[in-house]
Every structure is written in structure tokens, then in C-alpha cells.
Design an enzyme around this catalytic site. Structure first.
Site, short mmCIF file in Angstrom:
data_model
loop_
_atom_site.label_atom_id
_atom_site.label_comp_id
_atom_site.label_asym_id
_atom_site.label_seq_id
_atom_site.Cartn_x
_atom_site.Cartn_y
_atom_site.Cartn_z
N GLY A 19 17.76 -32.77 -27.68
CA GLY A 19 19.19 -32.93 -28.13
C GLY A 19 19.86 -31.70 -28.03
O GLY A 19 19.36 -30.49 -28.28
N ARG A 80 16.56 -35.46 -21.62
CA ARG A 80 14.99 -35.74 -21.96
C ARG A 80 14.74 -36.25 -20.99
O ARG A 80 15.05 -37.29 -20.36
CB ARG A 80 15.08 -36.79 -23.21
N ASP A 111 10.74 -29.57 -30.45
CA ASP A 111 9.28 -29.70 -30.30
C ASP A 111 8.81 -30.27 -29.26
O ASP A 111 7.82 -30.08 -28.59
CB ASP A 111 8.59 -30.46 -31.63
N THR A 134 17.58 -26.71 -31.94
CA THR A 134 17.73 -28.09 -32.58
C THR A 134 18.64 -28.04 -33.76
O THR A 134 18.25 -27.13 -34.56
CB THR A 134 16.23 -29.02 -32.43
N ASP A 136 17.86 -30.00 -35.99
CA ASP A 136 16.86 -30.45 -37.02
C ASP A 136 15.98 -29.38 -37.87
O ASP A 136 15.79 -29.78 -38.86
CB ASP A 136 15.74 -31.49 -36.33
N ASP A 138 13.20 -28.53 -37.48
CA ASP A 138 11.76 -29.09 -37.88
C ASP A 138 10.74 -28.17 -36.86
O ASP A 138 9.79 -28.91 -36.40
CB ASP A 138 11.81 -30.53 -37.43
N ARG A 180 15.89 -36.46 -37.57
CA ARG A 180 14.70 -37.13 -36.66
C ARG A 180 13.87 -37.49 -37.85
O ARG A 180 14.04 -38.03 -39.04
CB ARG A 180 14.22 -36.32 -35.64
O1 F6P Z 1 16.76 -33.81 -32.47
C1 F6P Z 1 18.33 -33.77 -32.61
C2 F6P Z 1 18.67 -35.19 -32.75
O2 F6P Z 1 20.08 -35.35 -33.00
C3 F6P Z 1 18.08 -35.77 -34.02
O3 F6P Z 1 18.43 -35.38 -35.41
C4 F6P Z 1 18.40 -37.36 -33.69
O4 F6P Z 1 17.08 -38.05 -34.33
C5 F6P Z 1 18.18 -37.31 -32.22
O5 F6P Z 1 18.27 -35.88 -31.85
C6 F6P Z 1 19.11 -38.38 -31.42
O6 F6P Z 1 19.01 -38.09 -30.33
P1 F6P Z 1 20.02 -38.64 -28.99
O7 F6P Z 1 21.49 -38.32 -29.35
O8 F6P Z 1 19.44 -38.08 -27.77
O9 F6P Z 1 19.70 -40.34 -29.15
#
Ligand code: F6P
Length: 330
Positions: A19, A80, A111, A134, A136, A138, A180
Site C-alpha cells: 500500500g 502487490r 512486512d 506503510t 499501519d 506494524d 490491517r
Molecule cells: O497496509 C496498508 C493498508 O492500507 C492497510 O491498512 C489495509 O488493510 C490495506 O493496505 C488495504 O490494501 P488495498 O488498498 O491494497 O486493498
């Protein structure tokens, strides 16, 4: 630089993966400018690991990264990569990096990005440096990740608006924030907006009967509008299931708001520009020191290097802050 030195100029790829997060551009800019200033060739790899498979490379110059420090998102795009999850994919990526004579990579991401680097280091001898980016927060081994601070501010300003309408209509809102499987955003945002309840994955199981009881108590004390923050990854239920289950114990409607991707956008805060810049430059310093298999991070305001494996360690939330929620919302 003489011709002999030019021949040994290291070629370093930079990419963003996972993300996007505000401040990634500051990190890209610092990688590029610090790298070029120190005699490296810096090449953008577009759209994360997919850019390796697609051989989507472009050498960057100091001018390519002009005027981006204040921009949200990432100018080199992110993604991704499904292909990179497979062993064959990693081997193929290693061969492509070899073919294009890369000497190292600076990977900005979370991660999943670092798990990718760990796999890659088994098949490729180039230098691998991770930079935590990120919203998050995390990632083990660093107090903060690039983008977290901005996301908190963005979510808080959205929540302030929700509070206005909740107050005016005397409503109870359940608001889902990102993160997440971690509750860092939920906790800090919840504390920042004076939420009455904060539901996070670090404090399971969630007992909605108890949540309903505390809503009743708050109402009895004269509160008419309440905000309950729900971390998106709190457990296997979504916010709609929470609201449905909660409604069994309440005789009034609750309102749902999902902040969603708004939390990932926008101009980076001063703190994220600072963090992105320092980490980007420090990643280059690690490349120049011939280091590999590490993530650069920040601990107690100091730049640190941590083995990639450590990035996968679970970071704990601030239990003291969490323990304050009930007292501060009486
Ligand atoms: O890791 C960042 C994040 O925004 C998380 O908080 C969330 O769960 C995820 O990515 C959403 O991903 P995407 O927008 O790619 O579906």
C-alpha cells in the site's frame, strides 16, 4: 570521478511495494539524491516487484525527483505482486536483476515487501535494504513507519467532522479505520478524537455486550453522541456484523462510517517528510557500507539498522494509552 571509478559505479534499484503511504516520495527523493551525490546510479523500478518482471526500469536524475517531497502517493507507483509470492517468481526476479547488472535494491514498503527481500536474498547476491513505508506502523524494529503520522492526522480530521454531525444529531457512530491486523491507527486516532470505545485486535476477544453496557452508561451520564473506533482487522467480523450484533443490546440505531483509502492519501506531514528523507538517505549510506539484509528504521529518534527477520516481529501497542480510554470518556 575518473573512468576507473565510473566503471565501478554501483547500480541501485529503488521501488515501492504494498500500500502507498504519504512520505514515500520523500524517501525516493532522498535515495536518488543522496545516491547520486555519492556516486551511485539510481534506477526506479516501477510498480513494486512487478516492475522487475516487466523490466520496467528508468534511471532517475536529481531533476526526476524535484517537487515531489510534498506529494502524497508515490511517483514510481506501487503494487502487490502475485508472481513474486512463488519460488519460481523469486528465481526469475533474481535472474532479471542479474541480467540488468543491478548491485542492490532499496525497497520501500511493509512486512510483505520485506518478506519478499528475505526470499530474494536466498537467490541473489545483490545488496538488499528495506525502508519501512506503510500507514499501519506494524513493522518490528522501528518505532514509526513512513506514512503513519499523516494517516493519523487525516483520520483525526475526518473523525472531527463525524463528531460534529454525531453531536448535532445525537447519534452513535461506529467508525472503521485502517491498520490491517494492527490497532496502532485505531488507538492513536481514538485517543486523539476522544472516542468512547476503541476496538483493536490487540485486545481480544471483543465483547459487544460490554461495549453496549458502556454505551448505556455513557448515555445515562448525559452523553448523547458517541464514537466507537473499530480497527479493520479487529477479528474476523466486519463493521457491519459488529453493528448488527450491537443492535441486539441497544434500542436505537448506530451509524457506520468506513474511512477507507482516504487515510492513505494526501500531502505527507512534516514528520513523514523528515522520516522519509532520513531513512532514504540512510539506506544509501548502508549501500555504500556494503551492507545487506537489513531494514533501516528509527528507534528513540535514532536511526537504526535491523535484520530483515526482525521486521516480522509483532510490535506491541501502548497498553497505558489503551487503559485510559474508559477513564477519559466518562
Ligand atoms: O497496509 C496498508 C493498508 O492500507 C492497510 O491498512 C489495509 O488493510 C490495506 O493496505 C488495504 O490494501 P488495498 O488498498 O491494497 O486493498
Amino acid at each position: 570521478m575518473n573512468i576507473k571509478e565510473m566503471k565501478h559505479m554501483k547500480k541501485i534499484g529503488v521501488f515501492c511495494s504494498g500500500g502507498d503511504a504519504p512520505g514515500m516520495n520523500a524517501a525516493v527523493r532522498a535515495v536518488v539524491r543522496r545516491g547520486i551525490a555519492r556516486g551511485l546510479k539510481i534506477v526506479a523500478i516501477y510498480r513494486g516487484y512487478n516492475g522487475i518482471f516487466n523490466e520496467d526500469f528508468k534511471e532517475l536524475t536529481p531533476r526526476s525527483v524535484g517537487n515531489i517531497i510534498q506529494e502524497g502517493g508515490t511517483i514510481i507507483k506501487t503494487a502487490r505482486s502475485k508472481e513474486f509470492y512463488t519460488d519460481d517468481g523469486v528465481i526469475k526476479a533474481a535472474q532479471i536483476l542479474e541480467k540488468h547488472c543491478f548491485d542492490g535494491l532499496c525497497a520501500i514498503g511493509g512486512d510483505g515487501t520485506f518478506r519478499g527481500l528475505m526470499k530474494l536474498q536466498k537467490h541473489w547476491k545483490g545488496q538488499l535494504i528495506g525502508i519501512p513505508g506503510t500507514i499501519d506502523n506494524d513493522i518490528g524494529g522501528t518505532d514509526f513507519t513512513i506514512g503513519y503520522d499523516t494517516a493519523i492526522d487525516t483520520a483525526i480530521s475526518a473523525l472531527d467532522r463525524i463528531r460534529d454531525t454525531a453531536d448535532s444529531h445525537e447519534r452513535v457512530f461506529l467508525v472503521e479505520v485502517m491498520g490491517r491486523k494492527a490497532g496502532f491507527i485505531a488507538l492513536e486516532v481514538g485517543i486523539g478524537v476522544g472516542a468512547e470505545e476503541i476496538l483493536i485486535p490487540e485486545n481480544l476477544p471483543i465483547n459487544l455486550k460490554t461495549v453496549a453496557a458502556s454505551i448505556h452508561k455513557a448515555k445515562q451520564s448525559g452523553k448523547k453522541a458517541l464514537i466507537i473506533i473499530v480497527a479493520e482487522g479487529v477479528d474476523n467480523r466486519d463493521i457491519f456484523s459488529f453493528a448488527k450484533e450491537l443492535s441486539k443490546y441497544l434500542d436505537f440505531k448506530t451509524y457506520i462510517s468506513i474511512l477507507g483509502h482516504v487515510q492513505r492519501g494526501g500531502a505527507p506531514s512534516a514528520r513523514d517528510r523528515w522520516l522519509g528523507t532520513r531513512l532514504g538517505a540512510f539506506a544509501i549510506d548502508c549501500i555504500l557500507n556494503d551492507e545487506s539484509g537489513i531494514m533501516v528504521g528509527e528507534k528513540c529518534n535514532k536511526l537504526v539498522k535491523v535484520p530483515l527477520e526482525e521486521t516480522q516481529n509483532k510490535k506491541s501497542i501502548d497498553k497505558y494509552a489503551y487503559s485510559l480510554i474508559r477513564d477519559l470518556s466518562i
